[in-house]
Design a protein around this motif. Structure first.
Motif, PDB file in Angstrom:
ATOM      1  N   UNK A 168       0.795  -1.219   0.000  1.00  0.00           N
ATOM      2  CA  UNK A 168       0.000   0.000   0.000  1.00  0.00           C
ATOM      3  C   UNK A 168       0.826   1.266   0.000  1.00  0.00           C
ATOM      4  N   UNK A 169       2.146   1.142  -0.201  1.00  0.00           N
ATOM      5  CA  UNK A 169       3.041   2.288  -0.102  1.00  0.00           C
ATOM      6  C   UNK A 169       3.383   2.857  -1.485  1.00  0.00           C
ATOM      7  N   UNK A 170       4.245   3.857  -1.485  1.00  0.00           N
ATOM      8  CA  UNK A 170       4.603   4.608  -2.692  1.00  0.00           C
ATOM      9  C   UNK A 170       6.110   4.497  -2.899  1.00  0.00           C
ATOM     10  N   UNK A 171       6.544   4.132  -4.104  1.00  0.00           N
ATOM     11  CA  UNK A 171       7.970   3.977  -4.399  1.00  0.00           C
ATOM     12  C   UNK A 171       8.602   5.310  -4.769  1.00  0.00           C
ATOM     13  N   UNK A 172       9.769   5.586  -4.185  1.00  0.00           N
ATOM     14  CA  UNK A 172      10.536   6.783  -4.521  1.00  0.00           C
ATOM     15  C   UNK A 172      11.894   6.326  -5.065  1.00  0.00           C
ATOM     16  N   UNK A 173      12.066   6.307  -6.376  1.00  0.00           N
ATOM     17  CA  UNK A 173      13.346   5.849  -6.936  1.00  0.00           C
ATOM     18  C   UNK A 173      14.439   6.891  -6.759  1.00  0.00           C
ATOM     19  N   UNK A 174      15.663   6.416  -6.530  1.00  0.00           N
ATOM     20  CA  UNK A 174      16.834   7.281  -6.381  1.00  0.00           C
ATOM     21  C   UNK A 174      17.929   6.718  -7.281  1.00  0.00           C
ATOM     22  N   UNK A 175      18.516   7.568  -8.131  1.00  0.00           N
ATOM     23  CA  UNK A 175      19.620   7.100  -8.973  1.00  0.00           C
ATOM     24  C   UNK A 175      20.749   6.557  -8.104  1.00  0.00           C
ATOM     25  N   UNK A 176      21.296   5.430  -8.522  1.00  0.00           N
ATOM     26  CA  UNK A 176      22.352   4.813  -7.708  1.00  0.00           C
ATOM     27  C   UNK A 176      23.651   5.609  -7.762  1.00  0.00           C
ATOM     28  N   UNK A 177      23.730   6.594  -8.659  1.00  0.00           N
ATOM     29  CA  UNK A 177      24.909   7.456  -8.734  1.00  0.00           C
ATOM     30  C   UNK A 177      24.696   8.781  -8.007  1.00  0.00           C
TER      31      UNK A 177
END
Length: 598
Positions: A94-103
Motif C-alpha cells: 500500500x506504499x509509494x515507491x521513490x526511486x533514487x539514482x544509484x549514482x
C-alpha cells in the motif's frame, strides 16, 4: 494552434492499482515466465505464480516493519531483478515507491528522501548504505534501511512470516487508481529536483495504450524485452511495467559493460533504449570493420541501408538495383548486425533524446526498425511514439492513444490525458504553473503534421538531455563552478551528447592576482593561459566542487577555458546578465566540438 488525438485503445481500471497486474498474471498465466533474473551461469526464468509469491513475501516484511499505506519507500539500486520485485512489493504493502539514482550524491539523496518524507529505504550496496548514513541525521522520518547485497529480500521474508495472506491482499487493494504509485524526482532549473507524482492511473493509461498500439511486439509467450535502463528514470519504469501488463518476459540486466554479449545471451525480441545504445552499436560495428580492413565495405553497406530505407517512403519504393545491393549486403553485413542485437528482434523503441534521421534510416535499412518516441517524467514516459506499421522517421510519432497533443500559438507542446502526472510533491506553485488550464506545458517547441506526427524542434526550458537520456539542470553545477574566484561565467553543454561538458570564462580582475601568486608573467590573459597546467588544475578544482552536488551522469567530464568573456555587449548575456545559451553555443561551437573530440 493545432492539436491531434487518437482514441484510447485500453480502458483504465476504474478502481484498481498496479498490484492487480501480478495477481492477474498469476491467475491467468501461472506457468508463463514473466521475468528473468541474471545469474552467474546465465538467466533464470521466474513464472507468474512464483513472482507473485516473492512479491507477497517481501510485502509482508514491509508491513511487519511498520510501513503504512501511503508511506514513501525509497529504492536506490542499479537495474536488477530485486528492483522490480521490491517495486511491486512496495505497492502491495500500500506504499509509494521513490526511486533514487544509484549514482546520486549525498546532497541529492538527502533532498529526495527528506522532501518525500521516506520512512524506509532499500539500497543495493554498502557504498549506497554509506551515502544514506552520511545524511541520516537530516532525515528524521527514515526508520529503516535495508541493503540488497546484504540479504534485504531474505530479511524482509523472515520479518513478514507472521503476516497473513489476507493482510497483504487487503493492503494491496488499498490504493486506488488516482492514488500515487511513485514519486520520481526530476531535475529543475532552480537546482532542486521536483517530485513528480505519478498515479496508478498514469501507468495504466501509459503502458496499456503502448502495449495495445504495439500489440504485435507484445505477444504473450513469444516476445521478450531486456531491461537495462536505470529504473530511477521513468522510461525504465515503462520498460518494467508494460511487459508485465502484456505480459511478456522481462529480463533485468544490472551491468551493460558487455551489452552485446548479454543481448546475444538473452535474445530479446524487443529492445527499448536511449539513442546512445544504438549509436554504440553502429560505432562499434564500424570500428571493428575498420580494424579488420573492411571499413570501406561497411560504409558502402551503411549508405545502401540508408538509401534503401529512404526509398521505402517513396511511392515507387527501392529500385531493382538498390534491392539487389541491399540483398548482397544483408548477407555480408546486416545479418551480422542483427545478430549483435540478439538475432530475434526486428523492432526497438528509442526515447529520452533525439535519435537522428540518419541513424533511424540505417537501422530500418538493416532490418531492425527503431521506433522513436518522445516523453517526459510528467507524462509517465512516452507521450508520443511511432507506430510499428506507420513509422515516419524524423518524427517522434503520434500521440499516445487516449491523449491529446496541442501546439500552442508560441509553438510550445501542450499535453492532455490520463497518463499525465498528478502534481509536484509539496510544490503547488510549480504544479499550477505546469498544469495551467488543464494542459501540461512541456517547455518544448514542436510541430504537428497533417497525420498528427510530432516533431520536436527546440526547447523553451534550459534542461539538457544527454545522449543517454539523462536530464541535466545546468544551474545546479554552473552556480557551484561560478563560485570559484577564477571563474567569471560557466555554461554547461551536453544536449544530445554522450556526456556533460562546460565552457568556462575567467575573471580577469582575479586572474592578475592569481598570476602573481603562481609565478605567471605579468599581463597574462585568458588566451595566453587557457592551456596552462596550473590554471587548468585550478579550474578543475572548481569543476570538482560543482560535480560534488550532482550524480556522476550529470557531472562535467571535460571543460574548455575560453579566451574571451560573456558580456551584454558581446551579445552573450541579457540585460539581467542571464546567459543567451543559443548564442554562446553558436559562437563557441568549435570549442564545444573540441570538448567532444576523441
Amino acid at each position: 494552434m493545432r492539436e491531434f488525438s487518437l482514441p484510447a485503445l485500453y480502458e483504465v481500471p476504474a478502481d484498481g492499482n498496479l498490484t492487480d497486474i501480478v495477481r492477474r498474471n498469476a491467475a491467468q498465466h501461472p506457468d508463463v515466465a514473466v521475468i528473468s533474473r541474471r545469474t552467474g551461469g546465465g538467466w533464470r526464468d521466474v513464472s507468474a505464480r512464483d513472482f507473485l509469491a516473492e512479491v507477497h513475501a517481501a510485502a509482508k516484511g514491509l508491513i511487519a516493519a511498520g510501513v503504512e499505506p501511503g508511506d514513501r519507500v525509497a529504492l536506490m539500486s542499479r537495474t536488477r531483478y530485486e528492483w522490480t520485485l521490491l517495486d511491486f512489493a512496495i505497492w502491495s504493502a500500500g506504499a509509494v515507491t521513490v526511486p533514487v539514482y544509484e549514482t546520486s550524491s549525498p546532497e541529492q539523496v538527502r533532498w529526495i528522501l527528506g522532501d518525500s518524507g521516506a520512512t524506509a529505504c532499500v539500497v543495493e550496496s554498502a557504498q549506497h548504505a554509506a551515502v544514506v548514513e552520511s545524511v541520516r541525521e537530516a532525515l528524521p522520518a527514515l526508520k529503516h534501511v535495508w541493503q540488497i547485497d546484504a540479504g534485504a529480500v531474505e530479511e524482509l521474508g523472515r520479518l513478514g512470516q507472521g503476516v497473513t495472506d489476507e493482510t497483504v491482499e487487503e493492503r494491496g487493494s488499498v490504493a486506488k487508481a488516482d492514488d500515487p504509485a511513485t514519486i520520481v524526482y526530476t531535475s529543475g532549473t532552480t537546482g532542486r529536483p521536483k517530485g513528480c507524482v505519478l498515479t496508478h492511473r498514469s501507468f495504466f493509461a501509459e503502458c496499456g495504450n503502448v502495449v495495445e498500439r504495439l500489440r504485435p511486439l507484445f505477444r504473450t509467450g513469444e516476445c521478450s524485452v531486456l531491461l537495462f535502463l536505470p529504473l530511477a528514470h521513468v522510461f525504465g519504469r515503462l520498460v518494467q511495467v508494460a511487459p508485465m501488463l502484456a505480459p511478456i518476459k522481462l529480463g533485468c540486466l544490472p551491468d551493460i559493460k558487455n551489452l552485446t554479449d548479454e543481448l546475444a545471451s538473452f535474445r530479446p525480441t524487443l529492445i527499448l533504449g536511449v539513442p546512445r545504445v544504438f549509436e554504440k552499436v553502429y560505432n562499434s560495428a564500424r570500428a571493428k570493420a575498420q580494424a579488420d580492413g573492411k571499413g570501406r565495405i561497411f560504409d558502402r553497406a551503411a549508405d545502401t541501408a540508408i538509401a534503401y530505407s529512404r526509398a521505402l517512403d517513396a511511392p515507387a519504393g527501392p529500385s531493382l538495383g538498390l534491392r539487389i545491393k541491399h540483398k548482397v549486403f544483408d548477407k555480408l553485413v546486416y545479418g551480422k548486425l542483427r545478430a549483435v542485437l540478439g538475432g530475434r528482434g526486428e523492432y526497438a523503441i528509442s526515447g529520452g533524446a533525439p535519435l537522428g534521421e540518419r541513424l533511424g534510416h540505417f537501422f530500418r535499412g538493416i532490418g531492425f526498425t527503431v521506433l522513436e518516441g518522445y516523453g517526459l517524467t510528467e507524462s509517465c514516459a512516452a507521450t508520443a511514439f511511432n507506430p510499428w506499421d506507420r513509422q515516419k522517421i524524423g518524427t517522434v510519432g503520434q500521440p499516445l492513444p487516449g491523449s491529446v497533443v496541442r501546439i500552442a500559438d508560441d509553438g510550445e507542446v501542450l499535453l492532455h490525458g490520463e497518463h499525465l502526472f498528478k502534481e509536484y510533491w509539496n510544490n503547488p506553485e510549480a504544479t499550477a504553473e505546469a498544469l495551467a488550464d488543464g494542459w501540461f506545458h512541456t517547455g518544448d517547441i514542436g510541430t504537428l503534421d497533417e497525420d498528427g506526427y510530432l516533431r520536436i524542434t527546440g526547447r523553451k526550458k534550459e534542461i539538457l538531455v544527454t545522449a543517454g537520456g539523462k536530464n541535466v539542470a545546468p544551474a545546479v553545477i554552473e552556480d557551484r563552478i561560478r563560485a570559484h574566484a577564477l571563474v567569471a561565467e560557466c555554461m554547461v553543454v551536453g544536449d544530445g551528447r554522450p556526456f556533460v561538458g562546460a565552457l568556462v570564462t575567467l575573471d580577469e580582475e582575479f586572474l592578475a592576482r592569481w598570476c602573481a601568486d603562481h609565478g605567471k608573467p605579468a599581463g597574462s590573459t585568458p588566451e595566453t593561459l587557457r592551456e596552462d597546467p596550473d590554471l587548468l588544475a585550478a579550474i578543475q578544482s572548481a569543476v570538482d566542487d560543482g560535480n560534488a552536488a550532482v550524480s556522476k551522469a550529470e557531472s562535467v567530464r571535460r571543460f574548455r577555458v575560453l579566451p574571451g568573456q560573456f558580456t551584454e555587449e558581446s551579445g552573450h548575456l541579457t540585460p539581467s546578465l542571464k546567459l543567451k545559451r543559443n548564442i554562446v553555443a553558436r559562437d563557441y561551437s568549435a570549442d564545444i566540438e573540441a570538448i567532444y573530440a576523441k
